[in-house]
Design an enzyme around this catalytic site. Sequence first.
Site, PDB file in Angstrom:
ATOM      1  N   ASP A 232      23.279   3.583  10.818  1.00 12.21           N
ATOM      2  CA  ASP A 232      23.279   2.610   9.728  1.00 12.21           C
ATOM      3  C   ASP A 232      22.872   1.224  10.251  1.00 12.21           C
ATOM      4  OD1 ASP A 232      24.158   2.180   6.898  1.00 12.21           O
ATOM      5  OD2 ASP A 232      25.559   0.785   7.827  1.00 12.21           O
ATOM      6  N   GLU A 296      22.679  14.469  27.432  1.00 14.87           N
ATOM      7  CA  GLU A 296      23.650  15.219  28.246  1.00 14.87           C
ATOM      8  C   GLU A 296      24.081  16.504  27.546  1.00 14.87           C
ATOM      9  OE1 GLU A 296      27.162  13.106  29.359  1.00 14.87           O
ATOM     10  OE2 GLU A 296      26.000  11.301  29.841  1.00 14.87           O
TER      11      GLU A 296
HETATM   12  O1  TEU Z   1      22.193   0.031   4.175  1.00 14.15           O
HETATM   13  C1  TEU Z   1      21.654  -1.123   4.752  1.00 14.15           C
HETATM   14  C2  TEU Z   1      21.175  -1.928   3.645  1.00 14.15           C
HETATM   15  O2  TEU Z   1      21.914  -2.517   2.928  1.00 14.15           O
HETATM   16  C3  TEU Z   1      19.763  -1.874   3.353  1.00 14.15           C
HETATM   17  O3  TEU Z   1      19.478  -0.711   2.657  1.00 14.15           O
HETATM   18  C4  TEU Z   1      19.469  -3.053   2.572  1.00 14.15           C
HETATM   19  O4  TEU Z   1      19.502  -2.701   1.228  1.00 14.15           O
HETATM   20  C5  TEU Z   1      18.161  -3.599   2.922  1.00 14.15           C
HETATM   21  O5  TEU Z   1      18.267  -4.045   4.217  1.00 14.15           O
HETATM   22  C6  TEU Z   1      17.823  -4.753   2.018  1.00 14.15           C
HETATM   23  O6  TEU Z   1      16.501  -5.092   2.179  1.00 14.15           O
HETATM   24  C7  TEU Z   1      23.216   0.674   4.810  1.00 14.15           C
HETATM   25  C8  TEU Z   1      23.754   1.772   3.928  1.00 14.15           C
HETATM   26  O7  TEU Z   1      22.750   2.694   3.657  1.00 14.15           O
HETATM   27  C9  TEU Z   1      24.337   1.172   2.707  1.00 14.15           C
HETATM   28  O8  TEU Z   1      24.785   2.127   1.805  1.00 14.15           O
HETATM   29  C10 TEU Z   1      25.489   0.284   3.136  1.00 14.15           C
HETATM   30  O9  TEU Z   1      26.014  -0.374   2.029  1.00 14.15           O
HETATM   31  C11 TEU Z   1      25.047  -0.732   4.157  1.00 14.15           C
HETATM   32  O10 TEU Z   1      24.274  -0.176   5.204  1.00 14.15           O
HETATM   33  C12 TEU Z   1      26.243  -1.352   4.828  1.00 14.15           C
HETATM   34  O11 TEU Z   1      26.834  -0.404   5.680  1.00 14.15           O
END
Ligand code: TEU
Length: 588
Positions: A232, A296
């Site tokens: 993420d 690993e």
């Molecule tokens: O998403 C990261 C995130 O927010 C991007 O998709 C964002 O919308 C983009 O950078 C905007 O241009 C992840 C997860 O997929 C999301 O569901 C979470 O809310 C977020 O991280 C926070 O963990």
Amino acid sequence: MTTSRISTITPDDARATGTHVASAVHEPVAPDSPWWRHAVIYQVYPRSFADSDGDGVGDLRGVTAHLDHLVALGVDAVWLSPFYRSPQRDAGYDVADYRDVDPLFGSLADADELIDAAHARGIRIVVDLVPNHTSDQHPWFVEALAASPGSAARARYLFREGSGEHGELPPNNWQSIFGGPAWTRLEDGQWYLHMFDSSQPDLNWDNPEVGDEFESVLRFWLDRDVDGFRVDVAHGMVKAPGLPDWDGHVAMVEGAADIAAGAPEDGSTGAGNTGPMFDQEGVHDIYRRWREVLDEYDGDRALVAEAWVEPLSRLARYVRPDEMNQAFNFSFLTTPWQAERLRGVVEASLRANDAVGAPTTWVLSNHDVVRHSSRLGLASPGLRPNGIFAEDPQPDAGLGLQRARAATLLMLGLPGSAYLYQGEELGLPEHSALDASVRQDPAFFRTQGVEAGRDGCRVPLPWVADAPGYGFSPTGETWLPQPGSFRAHAADVEATAPGSTLQMYRSALRLRREASLGTGSLTWEPAWSGSADVVALRNREVVVLANLGTEPVKVPNGVKVLVASGPLVGDESGALLVPTDTTVWFRA
Ligand code: TEU
């Protein structure tokens, strides 16, 4: 059905005139290459996939119970969005314990059972890792709040003194991606950084303790035999030294309004995050370390980057040989439904990743974006709408689904790996009219309702048309209301309805596997290589032709049609025509 105006030029004509010489944009790799080079990976969003216990929220047992749907679909792997212990302020992307399952979703034993059951069916399991931030209920943050400024406990996060005469202003001007300031102040006067919700404090990746902890978390799940991790915000963990001010756009709503038209030559759409909080050089050290950890373990364990980074050549740095294996191609996801732009992004993607020896990783939908069956039915989708309100211009459902099916068939005909988001195989639309009272996405609240947020793509799946809650849970409960339009898309209906979206996905995945398209090649079909209306490519023995123009396109005589995203029509001479917004695969 007949038509008077059709495109008559065929590849044979083009070859005869000798005006076009096709050269391969991308060469094939061996069909037995590691799975992540060609896999079709299905995203399960656990809270909305299937509920086994009747509380209206999906769970791990629900996933296990429906694995045969995924076998019949023909996917190679499943990516599970977070199911860890969490107060669920951001639907589980706020993790309080990385080594346990939230009771909402079941238990560790349920996770083990799911991993085993998937493996028994030949399906790999990828889990989600959230290393940019923890929940504010993670023991580390609880400890940090109880500790004093300057303590070791606070050094795991990004605590700073404020600016202004009395420290009453945030340390810098950064905005949260969900809207509002990226800093929250404590009673003792210090501020902490959160690029997302205030309940998601950003970790300090300059602190070695953080790296050690995440290596241990990786090992915990590798020991449980997961096949990989979706990482993420993979471009966000390291911030520029000194956390300098930045006046660019971070929040989705601001960014979307003034996005440039994009740069077709390098495939960029404007979807990349920029600024001192993204895509810093230091993130690559983290992935080099993780690569060594994964190596690993036996088998091919994979890392996939969720990194909103452009241009594609910059994104490709995440998948260099000693780093991650895949990176979601968000430039592709955000490319408008235009032939020239699509050819541009496909070619730029393949060239950028070939330069580092990595596969491309195509994607059209996920739990953060408007479902492509609705996005492609919007009159002016902009770059990336963050949800749709009931009062907004509504998507044209018929047009959206037709284009979505065509876009999917184009995507699945490309070499590389592809991600599917649960429900797209049913042609599910976005819920574009959710009431404010049921919305849960923190982006809706933090933007004070300016953005609808992502709830509309997260609505519980319809399994059975004639059951309460369309069979999502034994009680009929669903944590978000389902629109009536879901009935026609229920899995039991689509399983047997001729020409259904589910049948198209099943056929395409079977053919893709049989013809080894995932490890295949790409050459533009010369007759259409400059077309404003048609994207046509050859991957191994299969020609993939998408007609985005207003006129039908003739399928060359004598070819064998393998699958089409919609009905083909015949002209007076009996030749097959590909209608507008339709993709066909044929073997020449
Ligand atoms: O998403 C990261 C995130 O927010 C991007 O998709 C964002 O919308 C983009 O950078 C905007 O241009 C992840 C997860 O997929 C999301 O569901 C979470 O809310 C977020 O991280 C926070 O963990």
